[in-house]
Design a protein around this motif. Structure first.
Motif, PDB file in Angstrom:
ATOM      1  N   HIS A  82       0.821  -1.223   0.000  1.00 15.24           N
ATOM      2  CA  HIS A  82       0.000   0.000   0.000  1.00 15.24           C
ATOM      3  C   HIS A  82       0.850   1.267   0.000  1.00 15.24           C
ATOM      4  CE1 HIS A  82       0.972  -0.344   4.283  1.00 15.24           C
ATOM      5  NE2 HIS A  82       0.961   0.957   4.224  1.00 15.24           N
ATOM      6  N   GLY A  83       2.182   1.116   0.230  1.00 16.89           N
ATOM      7  CA  GLY A  83       3.062   2.270   0.461  1.00 16.89           C
ATOM      8  C   GLY A  83       3.072   3.301  -0.656  1.00 16.89           C
ATOM      9  N   GLN A  84       3.017   2.826  -1.919  1.00 18.27           N
ATOM     10  CA  GLN A  84       3.105   3.765  -3.035  1.00 18.27           C
ATOM     11  C   GLN A  84       1.920   4.725  -3.039  1.00 18.27           C
ATOM     12  OE1 GLN A  84       5.979   3.858  -4.811  1.00 18.27           O
ATOM     13  NE2 GLN A  84       5.121   5.823  -5.430  1.00 18.27           N
ATOM     14  N   GLY A  85       0.727   4.224  -2.677  1.00 20.36           N
ATOM     15  CA  GLY A  85      -0.470   5.065  -2.609  1.00 20.36           C
ATOM     16  C   GLY A  85      -0.290   6.200  -1.611  1.00 20.36           C
ATOM     17  N   ILE A  86       0.267   5.863  -0.429  1.00 22.26           N
ATOM     18  CA  ILE A  86       0.501   6.874   0.621  1.00 22.26           C
ATOM     19  C   ILE A  86       1.514   7.897   0.118  1.00 22.26           C
ATOM     20  CG2 ILE A  86       1.414   7.227   2.957  1.00 22.26           C
ATOM     21  CD1 ILE A  86      -0.493   5.329   3.763  1.00 22.26           C
ATOM     22  N   ASP A  87       2.590   7.414  -0.519  1.00 19.51           N
ATOM     23  CA  ASP A  87       3.626   8.326  -1.027  1.00 19.51           C
ATOM     24  C   ASP A  87       3.067   9.256  -2.093  1.00 19.51           C
ATOM     25  OD1 ASP A  87       5.428   7.247   0.657  1.00 19.51           O
ATOM     26  OD2 ASP A  87       6.966   6.862  -0.857  1.00 19.51           O
ATOM     27  N   ASP A  88       2.268   8.708  -3.019  1.00 19.93           N
ATOM     28  CA  ASP A  88       1.687   9.543  -4.086  1.00 19.93           C
ATOM     29  C   ASP A  88       0.846  10.659  -3.483  1.00 19.93           C
ATOM     30  OD1 ASP A  88       2.885   7.935  -5.914  1.00 19.93           O
ATOM     31  OD2 ASP A  88       1.087   6.778  -6.411  1.00 19.93           O
ATOM     32  N   MET A  89       0.053  10.313  -2.462  1.00 20.35           N
ATOM     33  CA  MET A  89      -0.810  11.311  -1.823  1.00 20.35           C
ATOM     34  C   MET A  89       0.037  12.399  -1.151  1.00 20.35           C
ATOM     35  SD  MET A  89      -3.678  10.626   1.064  1.00 20.35           S
ATOM     36  CE  MET A  89      -2.463  10.218   2.294  1.00 20.35           C
ATOM     37  N   MET A  90       1.094  11.972  -0.455  1.00 21.05           N
ATOM     38  CA  MET A  90       1.983  12.933   0.212  1.00 21.05           C
ATOM     39  C   MET A  90       2.646  13.851  -0.805  1.00 21.05           C
ATOM     40  SD  MET A  90       2.059  12.654   3.506  1.00 21.05           S
ATOM     41  CE  MET A  90       3.602  13.285   4.105  1.00 21.05           C
ATOM     42  N   HIS A  91       3.109  13.263  -1.921  1.00 21.86           N
ATOM     43  CA  HIS A  91       3.801  14.072  -2.931  1.00 21.86           C
ATOM     44  C   HIS A  91       2.852  15.095  -3.563  1.00 21.86           C
ATOM     45  CE1 HIS A  91       6.946  10.666  -3.240  1.00 21.86           C
ATOM     46  NE2 HIS A  91       7.253  11.546  -2.321  1.00 21.86           N
ATOM     47  N   LEU A  92       1.615  14.666  -3.855  1.00 18.06           N
ATOM     48  CA  LEU A  92       0.640  15.606  -4.429  1.00 18.06           C
ATOM     49  C   LEU A  92       0.412  16.776  -3.468  1.00 18.06           C
ATOM     50  CD1 LEU A  92      -1.511  16.235  -6.654  1.00 18.06           C
ATOM     51  CD2 LEU A  92      -3.155  15.132  -5.155  1.00 18.06           C
ATOM     52  N   ASN A  93       0.250  16.445  -2.152  1.00 16.33           N
ATOM     53  CA  ASN A  93       0.056  17.494  -1.153  1.00 16.33           C
ATOM     54  C   ASN A  93       1.257  18.432  -1.082  1.00 16.33           C
ATOM     55  OD1 ASN A  93      -2.484  17.319   0.634  1.00 16.33           O
ATOM     56  ND2 ASN A  93      -1.947  15.211   0.237  1.00 16.33           N
ATOM     57  N   LEU A  94       2.456  17.850  -1.138  1.00 18.82           N
ATOM     58  CA  LEU A  94       3.680  18.660  -1.061  1.00 18.82           C
ATOM     59  C   LEU A  94       3.785  19.613  -2.250  1.00 18.82           C
ATOM     60  CD1 LEU A  94       6.538  16.372   0.265  1.00 18.82           C
ATOM     61  CD2 LEU A  94       5.706  18.508   1.240  1.00 18.82           C
TER      62      LEU A  94
END
Ligand SMILES: [Cu+2]
Length: 349
Positions: A82-94
């Motif tokens: 599931h990690g990539q989903g969390i990272d994608d969300m964080m990157h979009l927010n950043l």
């Protein structure tokens, strides 16, 4: 004690400074200079405007330098399904935050520079604009609604513990106490038995009930081993205060609350050995070891290991609250687990 004296010294210095300014003000007033001093000159306004502009450049420069300087110390690519989903969300927010950060700060400091007070300058009286009000209410509303919907979708898929049938999960309990972790494997029956804090003894740190047959084959360890590509259901308990089980490389975090059980399911996708071969991890650990050698000459190199950390400030030794996590192939995992003694062996020894 030294910290207290330093704080006291700083407070006294501030008080002295304030008193000095008051004395200077009073003496200026007595000399009849009071009114003149209150109005700033055009030269002073220009200096302030220019300083705002220079500050903007220095501020942005510092932010960009910090980002470049420490980017190698960030977390490597996620090691869970599931990690990539969390990272994608964080990157979009950043990215969104960075865009807003640069635009608003440019407007703030550039306007202060461009429109500093000039002698015959006149400000436009512009009290209200309905279109503008609507635009800056609706735009953040749509952006936030989009981000929240996206975040909730990721959250729901990440937190799901029903993706696999219950018996497909490897069941492990993580037991938190000030200041360490204990891993507890459910054993062949895939079930945890009864436990109570009243049964806790030095030999039975989890307070397992030895009369409950489910506990007999359980294994209690001081390392968390996980087989790669196998779904694992982690349940968390705490003995004393609220801790937070944080497995940064798998993008997992869950609070451990006394008196209740919390849980999280995930699937590790990279073994410890594979992560040690990852170019980002190799570079990161080369830099960490460089820093270590500068500060602690003669120390041995450290190498990458997955870690379970506590992410709630839970007491004086909270920073030491960690457990080594090993992700390995299924054969290696089975061999390791077979070597660990069972709860019943330990208590009847
Ligand atoms: Cu803790």
């Amino acid at each position: 004690m030294i910290g207290f004296l330093i704080s006291l010294g700083i407070i006294l210095l501030i008080i002295a400074g304030v008193q000095l300014v008051k004395v200077l003000d009073l003496s200026a007033e007595l000399q009849g200079k009071g009114n003149e001093n209150e109005v700033s000159t055009e030269g002073e306004n220009r200096t302030n405007g220019t300083l705002y502009f220079l500050f903007m450049i220095a501020f942005f420069g510092f932010v960009i330098w910090l980002t470049a300087r420490y980017k190698d110390f960030l977390l490597p690519a996620p090691a869970s399904e599931h990690g990539q989903g969390i990272d994608d969300m964080m990157h979009l927010n950043l990215v969104i935050i960075a865009i807003v950060f640069f635009i608003t700060n440019i407007l703030l400091f550039f306007f202060a520079f461009r429109y500093y007070g000039r002698k015959n300058g006149k400000a436009t009286f512009y009290p209200h604009n309905n279109k503008l009000e609507v635009a800056w209410t609706i735009t953040p509303m749509i952006a936030l609604a989009g981000l929240i919907t996206y975040g909730l979708t990721i959250w729901n898929s990440t937190m799901s513990t029903t993706k696999y049938a219950p018996d497909e999960y490897l069941k492990i309990e993580l037991y938190a106490k000030q200041f360490d972790w204990t891993a507890h494997y459910a054993g062949a029956d895939k079930a945890f038995g009864k436990a109570s804090y009243r049964l806790i003894t030095p030999a039975n740190v989890l307070g397992l009930d030895s009369t409950d047959a489910h506990n007999a084959d359980d294994k209690i360890t001081k390392e968390l081993h996980l087989p790669v590509n196998k779904p694992v259901l982690l349940t968390f308990r705490s003995r004393d205060v609220i801790h937070s089980a944080y497995l940064p490389h798998f993008r997992v975090q869950m609070n451990c609350v006394p008196g209740m059980t919390t849980q999280f399911a995930f699937t590790p996708t990279k073994t410890t050995a594979e992560m040690r071969q990852d170019p980002f991890v190799i570079n990161k650990y080369a830099k960490i070891n460089e820093l270590r050698h500068e500060r602690l000459p003669g120390e041995e190199d450290v190498q990458f290991d997955y870690l379970l950390l506590c992410n709630k400030i839970c007491g004086t030794a909270h920073n030491n609250m960690q457990l080594k996590v090993v992700v390995e192939t299924e054969e290696e995992f089975n061999a390791w687990l077979a070597q660990q003694s069972t709860f019943i062996d330990n208590t009847t020894k």
